[in-house]
Design a protein around this motif. Sequence first.
Motif, PDB file in Angstrom:
ATOM      1  N   GLY A  10     -11.028   0.744 -19.141  1.00 21.99           N
ATOM      2  CA  GLY A  10     -11.316   1.782 -18.034  1.00 21.99           C
ATOM      3  C   GLY A  10     -12.893   1.975 -18.222  1.00 21.99           C
ATOM      4  N   LEU A  11     -13.391   3.125 -17.314  1.00 21.68           N
ATOM      5  CA  LEU A  11     -14.836   3.106 -17.270  1.00 21.68           C
ATOM      6  C   LEU A  11     -15.338   3.208 -18.516  1.00 21.68           C
ATOM      7  CD1 LEU A  11     -17.057   3.965 -15.421  1.00 21.68           C
ATOM      8  CD2 LEU A  11     -16.295   6.178 -15.183  1.00 21.68           C
ATOM      9  N   ALA A  12     -14.897   4.056 -19.500  1.00 18.74           N
ATOM     10  CA  ALA A  12     -15.681   4.373 -20.746  1.00 18.74           C
ATOM     11  C   ALA A  12     -15.677   3.296 -21.611  1.00 18.74           C
ATOM     12  CB  ALA A  12     -14.499   5.350 -21.651  1.00 18.74           C
ATOM     13  N   ALA A  13     -14.576   2.245 -21.485  1.00 17.35           N
ATOM     14  CA  ALA A  13     -14.896   0.955 -22.179  1.00 17.35           C
ATOM     15  C   ALA A  13     -16.187   0.198 -21.493  1.00 17.35           C
ATOM     16  CB  ALA A  13     -13.479   0.379 -22.368  1.00 17.35           C
ATOM     17  N   ALA A  14     -15.942   0.164 -20.097  1.00 16.00           N
ATOM     18  CA  ALA A  14     -16.838  -0.598 -19.685  1.00 16.00           C
ATOM     19  C   ALA A  14     -18.408  -0.245 -19.722  1.00 16.00           C
ATOM     20  CB  ALA A  14     -16.754  -0.513 -18.084  1.00 16.00           C
ATOM     21  N   LYS A  15     -18.412   1.295 -19.788  1.00 14.91           N
ATOM     22  CA  LYS A  15     -19.918   1.633 -20.103  1.00 14.91           C
ATOM     23  C   LYS A  15     -20.316   1.298 -21.617  1.00 14.91           C
ATOM     24  CE  LYS A  15     -21.178   2.857 -15.880  1.00 14.91           C
ATOM     25  NZ  LYS A  15     -22.198   2.226 -15.460  1.00 14.91           N
ATOM     26  N   ALA A  16     -19.379   1.338 -22.336  1.00  9.74           N
ATOM     27  CA  ALA A  16     -19.582   1.118 -23.790  1.00  9.74           C
ATOM     28  C   ALA A  16     -20.098  -0.246 -24.138  1.00  9.74           C
ATOM     29  CB  ALA A  16     -18.294   1.318 -24.662  1.00  9.74           C
ATOM     30  N   VAL A  17     -19.544  -1.252 -23.390  1.00 12.07           N
ATOM     31  CA  VAL A  17     -19.768  -2.581 -23.784  1.00 12.07           C
ATOM     32  C   VAL A  17     -21.078  -3.159 -22.688  1.00 12.07           C
ATOM     33  CG1 VAL A  17     -17.235  -3.326 -24.175  1.00 12.07           C
ATOM     34  CG2 VAL A  17     -18.161  -3.576 -21.703  1.00 12.07           C
ATOM     35  N   GLU A  18     -21.202  -2.369 -21.640  1.00 14.45           N
ATOM     36  CA  GLU A  18     -22.558  -2.519 -20.937  1.00 14.45           C
ATOM     37  C   GLU A  18     -23.698  -2.117 -21.751  1.00 14.45           C
ATOM     38  OE1 GLU A  18     -23.813  -1.686 -16.235  1.00 14.45           O
ATOM     39  OE2 GLU A  18     -23.194  -0.105 -17.517  1.00 14.45           O
ATOM     40  N   ARG A  19     -23.418  -0.972 -22.502  1.00 15.08           N
ATOM     41  CA  ARG A  19     -24.657  -0.435 -23.258  1.00 15.08           C
ATOM     42  C   ARG A  19     -24.790  -1.296 -24.282  1.00 15.08           C
ATOM     43  NH1 ARG A  19     -28.428   3.966 -22.958  1.00 15.08           N
ATOM     44  NH2 ARG A  19     -26.800   5.372 -22.531  1.00 15.08           N
ATOM     45  N   LEU A  20     -23.992  -1.731 -25.036  1.00 20.39           N
ATOM     46  CA  LEU A  20     -23.962  -2.711 -26.095  1.00 20.39           C
ATOM     47  C   LEU A  20     -24.700  -3.855 -25.929  1.00 20.39           C
ATOM     48  CD1 LEU A  20     -20.627  -2.043 -27.779  1.00 20.39           C
ATOM     49  CD2 LEU A  20     -22.701  -1.357 -28.870  1.00 20.39           C
ATOM     50  N   ARG A  21     -24.331  -4.738 -25.050  1.00 24.83           N
ATOM     51  CA  ARG A  21     -25.024  -5.984 -24.450  1.00 24.83           C
ATOM     52  C   ARG A  21     -26.556  -5.513 -24.163  1.00 24.83           C
ATOM     53  NH1 ARG A  21     -22.319  -8.724 -27.939  1.00 24.83           N
ATOM     54  NH2 ARG A  21     -20.774  -9.988 -27.206  1.00 24.83           N
ATOM     55  N   ASP A  22     -26.691  -4.429 -23.345  1.00 25.69           N
ATOM     56  CA  ASP A  22     -28.157  -4.120 -22.907  1.00 25.69           C
ATOM     57  C   ASP A  22     -29.102  -3.708 -24.019  1.00 25.69           C
ATOM     58  OD1 ASP A  22     -27.424  -4.414 -20.178  1.00 25.69           O
ATOM     59  OD2 ASP A  22     -27.381  -2.276 -19.983  1.00 25.69           O
ATOM     60  N   GLU A  23     -28.369  -3.455 -25.093  1.00 24.79           N
ATOM     61  CA  GLU A  23     -29.325  -3.191 -26.465  1.00 24.79           C
ATOM     62  C   GLU A  23     -29.142  -4.552 -27.261  1.00 24.79           C
ATOM     63  OE1 GLU A  23     -31.407  -0.817 -26.604  1.00 24.79           O
ATOM     64  OE2 GLU A  23     -30.696  -0.139 -24.547  1.00 24.79           O
ATOM     65  N   ASP A  24     -28.556  -5.516 -27.038  1.00 24.73           N
ATOM     66  CA  ASP A  24     -28.649  -6.590 -27.821  1.00 24.73           C
ATOM     67  C   ASP A  24     -27.543  -6.580 -28.816  1.00 24.73           C
ATOM     68  OD1 ASP A  24     -30.409  -7.903 -25.995  1.00 24.73           O
ATOM     69  OD2 ASP A  24     -32.031  -7.068 -27.048  1.00 24.73           O
ATOM     70  N   TYR A  25     -26.474  -6.111 -28.729  1.00 28.10           N
ATOM     71  CA  TYR A  25     -25.292  -5.980 -30.119  1.00 28.10           C
ATOM     72  C   TYR A  25     -24.945  -7.523 -29.874  1.00 28.10           C
ATOM     73  CZ  TYR A  25     -20.976  -4.975 -32.212  1.00 28.10           C
ATOM     74  OH  TYR A  25     -19.777  -5.052 -32.881  1.00 28.10           O
ATOM     75  N   GLU A  26     -24.913  -7.785 -31.252  1.00 27.92           N
ATOM     76  CA  GLU A  26     -24.723  -9.306 -31.468  1.00 27.92           C
ATOM     77  C   GLU A  26     -23.264  -9.653 -31.986  1.00 27.92           C
ATOM     78  OE1 GLU A  26     -27.431 -10.832 -34.146  1.00 27.92           O
ATOM     79  OE2 GLU A  26     -29.193 -10.678 -32.550  1.00 27.92           O
ATOM     80  N   GLY A  27     -22.225  -8.637 -31.998  1.00 23.57           N
ATOM     81  CA  GLY A  27     -21.171  -8.759 -32.484  1.00 23.57           C
ATOM     82  C   GLY A  27     -20.140  -9.314 -31.105  1.00 23.57           C
ATOM     83  N   SER A  28     -18.820  -9.773 -31.703  1.00 17.81           N
ATOM     84  CA  SER A  28     -18.034 -10.284 -30.907  1.00 17.81           C
ATOM     85  C   SER A  28     -17.401  -9.153 -30.278  1.00 17.81           C
ATOM     86  CB  SER A  28     -17.051 -11.057 -31.299  1.00 17.81           C
ATOM     87  OG  SER A  28     -16.046 -10.503 -32.229  1.00 17.81           O
ATOM     88  N   ILE A  29     -17.055  -9.087 -28.668  1.00 16.50           N
ATOM     89  CA  ILE A  29     -16.597  -7.867 -28.226  1.00 16.50           C
ATOM     90  C   ILE A  29     -15.105  -8.345 -27.530  1.00 16.50           C
ATOM     91  CG2 ILE A  29     -16.725  -5.919 -26.520  1.00 16.50           C
ATOM     92  CD1 ILE A  29     -19.825  -6.099 -26.826  1.00 16.50           C
ATOM     93  N   THR A  30     -14.177  -7.793 -27.570  1.00 19.36           N
ATOM     94  CA  THR A  30     -12.805  -8.110 -26.958  1.00 19.36           C
ATOM     95  C   THR A  30     -12.536  -6.587 -26.241  1.00 19.36           C
ATOM     96  OG1 THR A  30     -12.273  -9.788 -28.127  1.00 19.36           O
ATOM     97  CG2 THR A  30     -10.566  -8.707 -26.891  1.00 19.36           C
ATOM     98  N   VAL A  31     -12.139  -6.671 -24.722  1.00 17.38           N
ATOM     99  CA  VAL A  31     -11.484  -5.372 -24.390  1.00 17.38           C
ATOM    100  C   VAL A  31     -10.453  -5.660 -23.865  1.00 17.38           C
ATOM    101  CG1 VAL A  31     -12.076  -3.817 -22.300  1.00 17.38           C
ATOM    102  CG2 VAL A  31     -13.918  -4.606 -23.810  1.00 17.38           C
ATOM    103  N   VAL A  32      -9.149  -4.894 -24.079  1.00 15.43           N
ATOM    104  CA  VAL A  32      -8.067  -5.351 -23.624  1.00 15.43           C
ATOM    105  C   VAL A  32      -7.275  -3.937 -22.815  1.00 15.43           C
ATOM    106  CG1 VAL A  32      -7.093  -4.525 -25.761  1.00 15.43           C
ATOM    107  CG2 VAL A  32      -5.449  -5.766 -24.483  1.00 15.43           C
ATOM    108  N   GLY A  33      -6.837  -4.359 -21.574  1.00 16.61           N
ATOM    109  CA  GLY A  33      -6.327  -3.167 -21.023  1.00 16.61           C
ATOM    110  C   GLY A  33      -4.854  -3.450 -20.371  1.00 16.61           C
TER     111      GLY A  33
END
Length: 391
Positions: A10-33
């Motif tokens: 949902g929206l909360a998940a999208a904003k979390a991953v957007e922020r992480l990638r904008d700030e160069d978070y290097e871990g792998s990310i999987t979002v499941v809905g």
Amino acid sequence: MERLVIVGAGLAAAKAVERLRDEDYEGSITVVGAEPHAPYERPPLSKDLLLGKDTDPEVLDPGWWADHDVRLLTGDRATSLDRNGRRVTLESGERLPYDLLILAAGAQPRVPDVPGADTALYLRTREDSAELLRALESGGRLVIIGAGWIGLEVAAAARHHGVEVMVLEQADLPLANVVGVELAEHLVGLHRSHGVDLRTGVAVEEVLVRSGRPTGVRTSQGTIDADHVLVAVGAVPDVVLAEDAGLEVDGGIVVDERFQTADERVMAIGDVANAWNTTLHDRLRVEHWDNAIRQGRAAADVLLGLDTTHDWLPYFFTDQFELSMEYVGRAGPDDRLEIHGDLTANRFIAYWFDGQNLLTAAMNVGIWDVSDTLREMVGRRVDPAELAAVG
């Protein structure tokens, strides 16, 4: 490489991953809905989309996910959480290992415990909104059970389509616990002036069904025929996964001011989280758009090692006929209400004050670009001249 899994697309998940990638978070990310869609915003479901407007509610461009190396799995519900093994199992059978897990599964419509309620319309997903729009465009009478924000917004949309609409509310006044008696009466008058048959003090005892379709409702005051029935009596957080995994649940997944559960590897955000608010010194579970955005970004900041806490005030907005408003803060049931402006013209600001004359909440109606100012004022004593200067 650190593995982050987010359950809930949902929206909360999208904003979390957007922020992480904008700030160069290097871990792998999987979002499941569980839904078959990329994350989207829900306010248009009862507003623009229901009015038939061509609106795309998706949060991020379709190509964003691949471009930012985020694996997005849609249409696949998480069915179990193994905290010891750090794995999430999906309905498809796939198992997702994680180092960090964010639970953001949101909420589901509340289904009342009355016969036939499971056959009615509900409004939570894009499919629900499309089905409801088709019902409105087909005409006939719509009966809405519940006069909360969703119920009243749908009533306004129904009248936009020329549909005969009746709203049944069990309480003596809708939303009086949120905005108080005076403004609740104003909302009732607004809807009735637009042809909504809004009835209060009515208990629904059964949704009448013929051939699998609702044909009306039986109430404490008699039987009402209907072509369509919508149930809008709130939502319940999707906490089954957390409960089954042994996490603390109390009206939502219990988390601290940094969205952390008792398991240091598991966080919760959005509609599902019952989070400690450091400004209000209380727990809050908030189902609004603004909160999902802020909690998503804040959870990302926590993962990035920033000094972030859940300290903002609740905010929501609504559009009903000529009334458009924004509300910030949290008023208590005994707070004093002051209205500055023209209530009749739906151009005013409402202020709530507690027994110590602290401003606890404010609501601007038809007066714009003041929400940030009001947010800054809430929580302190405000000089009358400062109130007058707002608008």
